[in-house]
Design a protein around this motif. Structure first.
Motif, PDB file in Angstrom:
ATOM      1  N   GLY A  94       0.814  -1.198   0.000  1.00 25.33           N
ATOM      2  CA  GLY A  94       0.000   0.000   0.000  1.00 25.33           C
ATOM      3  C   GLY A  94       0.849   1.250   0.000  1.00 25.33           C
ATOM      4  N   HIS A  95       2.177   1.073   0.113  1.00 23.18           N
ATOM      5  CA  HIS A  95       3.089   2.214   0.218  1.00 23.18           C
ATOM      6  C   HIS A  95       4.004   2.365  -0.983  1.00 23.18           C
ATOM      7  CE1 HIS A  95       1.810   2.442   4.358  1.00 23.18           C
ATOM      8  NE2 HIS A  95       2.154   1.182   4.523  1.00 23.18           N
ATOM      9  N   VAL A  96       4.305   1.261  -1.635  1.00 22.62           N
ATOM     10  CA  VAL A  96       5.283   1.259  -2.714  1.00 22.62           C
ATOM     11  C   VAL A  96       4.602   0.810  -3.999  1.00 22.62           C
ATOM     12  CG1 VAL A  96       7.452   0.237  -3.498  1.00 22.62           C
ATOM     13  CG2 VAL A  96       7.079   0.613  -1.058  1.00 22.62           C
ATOM     14  N   ARG A  97       4.895   1.485  -5.081  1.00 21.02           N
ATOM     15  CA  ARG A  97       4.417   1.060  -6.393  1.00 21.02           C
ATOM     16  C   ARG A  97       5.571   0.317  -7.054  1.00 21.02           C
ATOM     17  NH1 ARG A  97       0.177  -0.619  -8.760  1.00 21.02           N
ATOM     18  NH2 ARG A  97       0.272  -0.395 -10.998  1.00 21.02           N
ATOM     19  N   VAL A  98       5.360  -0.933  -7.374  1.00 18.65           N
ATOM     20  CA  VAL A  98       6.426  -1.772  -7.914  1.00 18.65           C
ATOM     21  C   VAL A  98       6.279  -1.880  -9.430  1.00 18.65           C
ATOM     22  CG1 VAL A  98       7.422  -4.089  -7.881  1.00 18.65           C
ATOM     23  CG2 VAL A  98       6.574  -3.076  -5.773  1.00 18.65           C
ATOM     24  N   GLU A  99       7.370  -1.659 -10.107  1.00 20.40           N
ATOM     25  CA  GLU A  99       7.398  -1.807 -11.561  1.00 20.40           C
ATOM     26  C   GLU A  99       7.710  -3.260 -11.899  1.00 20.40           C
ATOM     27  OE1 GLU A  99       6.476   0.719 -13.446  1.00 20.40           O
ATOM     28  OE2 GLU A  99       6.343   1.949 -11.640  1.00 20.40           O
ATOM     29  N   THR A 100       7.286  -3.696 -13.059  1.00 23.47           N
ATOM     30  CA  THR A 100       7.483  -5.080 -13.477  1.00 23.47           C
ATOM     31  C   THR A 100       8.949  -5.502 -13.390  1.00 23.47           C
ATOM     32  OG1 THR A 100       5.595  -4.861 -14.951  1.00 23.47           O
ATOM     33  CG2 THR A 100       7.048  -6.731 -15.336  1.00 23.47           C
ATOM     34  N   GLY A 101       9.873  -4.636 -13.737  1.00 29.33           N
ATOM     35  CA  GLY A 101      11.296  -4.962 -13.705  1.00 29.33           C
ATOM     36  C   GLY A 101      11.840  -5.214 -12.304  1.00 29.33           C
ATOM     37  N   GLN A 102      11.129  -4.752 -11.273  1.00 28.25           N
ATOM     38  CA  GLN A 102      11.572  -4.973  -9.903  1.00 28.25           C
ATOM     39  C   GLN A 102      11.109  -6.334  -9.365  1.00 28.25           C
ATOM     40  OE1 GLN A 102       9.706  -1.085  -8.753  1.00 28.25           O
ATOM     41  NE2 GLN A 102      11.512  -0.992  -7.427  1.00 28.25           N
ATOM     42  N   LEU A 103      10.129  -6.918 -10.014  1.00 30.52           N
ATOM     43  CA  LEU A 103       9.584  -8.195  -9.575  1.00 30.52           C
ATOM     44  C   LEU A 103      10.426  -9.352 -10.102  1.00 30.52           C
ATOM     45  CD1 LEU A 103       5.805  -7.578 -10.356  1.00 30.52           C
ATOM     46  CD2 LEU A 103       6.841  -7.736  -8.086  1.00 30.52           C
ATOM     47  N   PRO A 104      10.389 -10.489  -9.403  1.00 28.48           N
ATOM     48  CA  PRO A 104      11.033 -11.667  -9.978  1.00 28.48           C
ATOM     49  C   PRO A 104      10.290 -12.066 -11.263  1.00 28.48           C
ATOM     50  CG  PRO A 104      10.179 -12.135  -7.768  1.00 28.48           C
ATOM     51  CD  PRO A 104       9.795 -10.737  -8.119  1.00 28.48           C
ATOM     52  N   GLU A 105      10.933 -12.837 -12.085  1.00 29.46           N
ATOM     53  CA  GLU A 105      10.327 -13.285 -13.338  1.00 29.46           C
ATOM     54  C   GLU A 105       8.959 -13.893 -13.075  1.00 29.46           C
ATOM     55  OE1 GLU A 105      11.464 -16.097 -17.159  1.00 29.46           O
ATOM     56  OE2 GLU A 105      12.838 -15.925 -15.482  1.00 29.46           O
ATOM     57  N   HIS A 106       7.983 -13.490 -13.859  1.00 28.11           N
ATOM     58  CA  HIS A 106       6.594 -13.949 -13.776  1.00 28.11           C
ATOM     59  C   HIS A 106       5.901 -13.527 -12.479  1.00 28.11           C
ATOM     60  CE1 HIS A 106       7.451 -16.162 -17.369  1.00 28.11           C
ATOM     61  NE2 HIS A 106       8.366 -16.879 -16.743  1.00 28.11           N
ATOM     62  N   GLY A 107       6.465 -12.574 -11.746  1.00 33.42           N
ATOM     63  CA  GLY A 107       5.833 -12.073 -10.530  1.00 33.42           C
ATOM     64  C   GLY A 107       4.675 -11.151 -10.861  1.00 33.42           C
ATOM     65  N   VAL A 108       3.713 -11.081  -9.954  1.00 31.45           N
ATOM     66  CA  VAL A 108       2.518 -10.257 -10.127  1.00 31.45           C
ATOM     67  C   VAL A 108       2.468  -9.256  -8.972  1.00 31.45           C
ATOM     68  CG1 VAL A 108      -0.012 -10.318 -10.156  1.00 31.45           C
ATOM     69  CG2 VAL A 108       1.289 -12.170 -11.224  1.00 31.45           C
ATOM     70  N   PHE A 109       2.059  -8.019  -9.255  1.00 30.45           N
ATOM     71  CA  PHE A 109       1.909  -6.999  -8.212  1.00 30.45           C
ATOM     72  C   PHE A 109       0.441  -6.639  -8.048  1.00 30.45           C
ATOM     73  CE2 PHE A 109       1.535  -2.571  -6.827  1.00 30.45           C
ATOM     74  CZ  PHE A 109       2.192  -2.654  -5.611  1.00 30.45           C
ATOM     75  N   LEU A 110      -0.024  -6.600  -6.789  1.00 33.85           N
ATOM     76  CA  LEU A 110      -1.366  -6.116  -6.454  1.00 33.85           C
ATOM     77  C   LEU A 110      -1.212  -4.963  -5.477  1.00 33.85           C
ATOM     78  CD1 LEU A 110      -3.506  -9.335  -5.798  1.00 33.85           C
ATOM     79  CD2 LEU A 110      -3.593  -7.819  -7.766  1.00 33.85           C
ATOM     80  N   SER A 111      -1.831  -3.841  -5.794  1.00 32.25           N
ATOM     81  CA  SER A 111      -1.772  -2.668  -4.926  1.00 32.25           C
ATOM     82  C   SER A 111      -2.791  -2.797  -3.796  1.00 32.25           C
ATOM     83  CB  SER A 111      -2.067  -1.429  -5.771  1.00 32.25           C
ATOM     84  OG  SER A 111      -1.972  -0.278  -4.988  1.00 32.25           O
ATOM     85  N   LYS A 112      -2.394  -2.360  -2.588  1.00 32.32           N
ATOM     86  CA  LYS A 112      -3.326  -2.298  -1.460  1.00 32.32           C
ATOM     87  C   LYS A 112      -4.017  -0.950  -1.487  1.00 32.32           C
ATOM     88  CE  LYS A 112      -1.028  -5.111   2.064  1.00 32.32           C
ATOM     89  NZ  LYS A 112      -0.359  -5.021   3.374  1.00 32.32           N
ATOM     90  N   PRO A 113      -5.222  -0.825  -1.063  1.00 30.88           N
ATOM     91  CA  PRO A 113      -6.073  -1.926  -0.630  1.00 30.88           C
ATOM     92  C   PRO A 113      -6.555  -2.727  -1.832  1.00 30.88           C
ATOM     93  CG  PRO A 113      -7.318   0.118  -0.551  1.00 30.88           C
ATOM     94  CD  PRO A 113      -5.914   0.460  -0.973  1.00 30.88           C
ATOM     95  N   TYR A 114      -6.553  -4.025  -1.703  1.00 34.24           N
ATOM     96  CA  TYR A 114      -7.016  -4.889  -2.787  1.00 34.24           C
ATOM     97  C   TYR A 114      -8.383  -5.450  -2.432  1.00 34.24           C
ATOM     98  CZ  TYR A 114      -4.641  -8.009   0.503  1.00 34.24           C
ATOM     99  OH  TYR A 114      -4.205  -8.634   1.632  1.00 34.24           O
ATOM    100  N   ARG A 115      -9.131  -5.771  -3.471  1.00 38.13           N
ATOM    101  CA  ARG A 115     -10.408  -6.438  -3.260  1.00 38.13           C
ATOM    102  C   ARG A 115     -10.130  -7.921  -3.049  1.00 38.13           C
ATOM    103  NH1 ARG A 115     -11.417  -4.856  -8.261  1.00 38.13           N
ATOM    104  NH2 ARG A 115     -12.415  -6.830  -8.742  1.00 38.13           N
ATOM    105  N   PRO A 116     -10.800  -8.575  -2.110  1.00 34.19           N
ATOM    106  CA  PRO A 116     -10.582 -10.008  -1.900  1.00 34.19           C
ATOM    107  C   PRO A 116     -10.707 -10.820  -3.186  1.00 34.19           C
ATOM    108  CG  PRO A 116     -11.917  -9.132  -0.129  1.00 34.19           C
ATOM    109  CD  PRO A 116     -11.742  -8.020  -1.138  1.00 34.19           C
ATOM    110  N   THR A 117     -11.669 -10.454  -4.026  1.00 33.62           N
ATOM    111  CA  THR A 117     -11.839 -11.210  -5.274  1.00 33.62           C
ATOM    112  C   THR A 117     -10.624 -11.054  -6.181  1.00 33.62           C
ATOM    113  OG1 THR A 117     -13.065  -9.352  -6.233  1.00 33.62           O
ATOM    114  CG2 THR A 117     -14.361 -11.137  -5.257  1.00 33.62           C
ATOM    115  N   SER A 118      -9.937  -9.903  -6.115  1.00 36.79           N
ATOM    116  CA  SER A 118      -8.736  -9.693  -6.939  1.00 36.79           C
ATOM    117  C   SER A 118      -7.634 -10.664  -6.536  1.00 36.79           C
ATOM    118  CB  SER A 118      -8.207  -8.273  -6.797  1.00 36.79           C
ATOM    119  OG  SER A 118      -9.148  -7.346  -7.242  1.00 36.79           O
TER     120      SER A 118
END
Length: 132
Positions: A94-118
């Motif tokens: 909920g504090h940091v916006r992560v770019e795809t290049g910062q994630l491990p390969e095939h990693g997914v980012f979800l921003s807080k607050p997230y919906r449970p269904t997400s």
């Protein structure tokens, strides 16, 4: 003809939730358990790594970035990718916006607050791609 999603048994897929806020950890564990998955909870990276060593059914890591200790969630995600390459990874913050290049390969980012269904939808997408 359309491609139908592969059926899978959610109860056979272990999800590791790593969150240092006890109420958020409890909520995430409950939400994912209610969806039918087997869930393990950890309050920090060291505890998460110990659980990964003990439970070979863990196929997906769902981790917050901001955590106490020497390893935050992003470092944990990279460590898991390196040591357990088949484990899929979802990172949230909920504090940091992560770019795809910062994630491990095939990693997914979800921003807080997230919906449970997400969260459950993201887990389902990753779970469908796992070997069953």
């Amino acid at each position: 003809m359309t491609d139908l999603p592969k059926p899978f048994d959610r109860s056979r897929i272990g999800i590791l939730v790593v969150e240092d806020e006890p109420l958020l950890l409890m909520d995430a564990v409950d939400m994912i358990e209610d969806a039918g998955f087997t869930v393990y909870g950890a309050a920090h990276a060291a505890q998460a790594l110990a659980l990964l060593e003990r439970h070979d059914d863990i196929r997906i890591l769902f981790t917050d970035i901001d955590m106490p200790g020497t390893m935050d969630g992003l470092k944990l995600a990279h460590a898991v990718r390196e040591r357990w390459p088949p484990v899929s990874i979802i990172v949230t913050s909920g504090h940091v916006r992560v770019e795809t290049g910062q994630l491990p390969e095939h990693g997914v980012f979800l921003s807080k607050p997230y919906r449970p269904t997400s969260v459950v939808d993201a887990i389902d997408v990753l779970a469908r791609d796992l070997p069953h």
